[in-house]
Design a protein around this motif. Structure first.
Motif: not given
Length: 172
Positions: A50, A151, A153, A155, A165, A167-172
């Motif tokens: 996260k 594609y 994206s 990111k 990674s 991936l933390y952006k997916d939690f924002q």
């Protein structure tokens, strides 16, 4: 179906871009890609999905760099790639794997329309010395059937280097 090496060469500059391209790296059904001379290593041992995990850049000297087991190294391909109308896939070379060096832990499945350098998730089962610009992996291509969305994206698309990674952006 997987494209043959001759088909990869025929599509070069059209559906497939590999820069720089060296015909000697072409295989019967793939193309060898080289490890760049830089890597990232995470600064913390414990990583949190996260949050943005900080990493430091290290250079692989000409006389090599010893990799340690139990540590994740993020490298990148020396070559920039673009792929249209087919699906790029990445695998480590068997000669490298036979040294206990895993070049691409996961995410070897690319997307139609990807443009950039491939980030390599590297780890080893015992200490192994690596060198810059050695052919460590191979890219191969599948044909795609049916309509698709290219594609785009934000990111990882159009990257200019090693990508830790996000991936933390997916939690924002």
């Amino acid at each position: 179906m997987i494209l043959s090496g001759l088909e990869i060469e025929k599509r070069m500059g059209k559906d497939i871009i590999i820069e720089p391209f060296d015909k000697k790296a072409l295989n019967p059904n793939s193309y060898n890609l080289k490890l760049h001379n830089e890597m990232l290593v995470y600064e913390e041992h414990n990583l949190d999905m996260k949050k943005k995990n900080e990493a430091k850049l290290i250079e692989i000297p000409e006389d090599g760099l010893w990799l340690e087991p139990g540590k994740l190294y993020l490298g990148r391909t020396h070559e920039y790639t673009e792929t249209l109308n087919c699906v790029p896939m990445l695998e480590g070379r068997s000669s490298v794997g036979r040294l206990g060096l895993f070049i691409h832990v996961t995410a070897g499945f690319g997307d139609v329309g990807f443009k950039g350098y491939w980030t390599l998730e590297i780890h080893c089962v015992q200490p192994v010395k690596i060198y810059p610009y050695v052919e460590v992996c191979q890219i191969y291509y599948h044909t795609i059937c049916g309509d698709y969305i290219e594609y785009k994206s934000g990111k990882y698309q159009n990257n200019s280097g090693i990508q830790p990674s996000m991936l933390y952006k997916d939690f924002q």
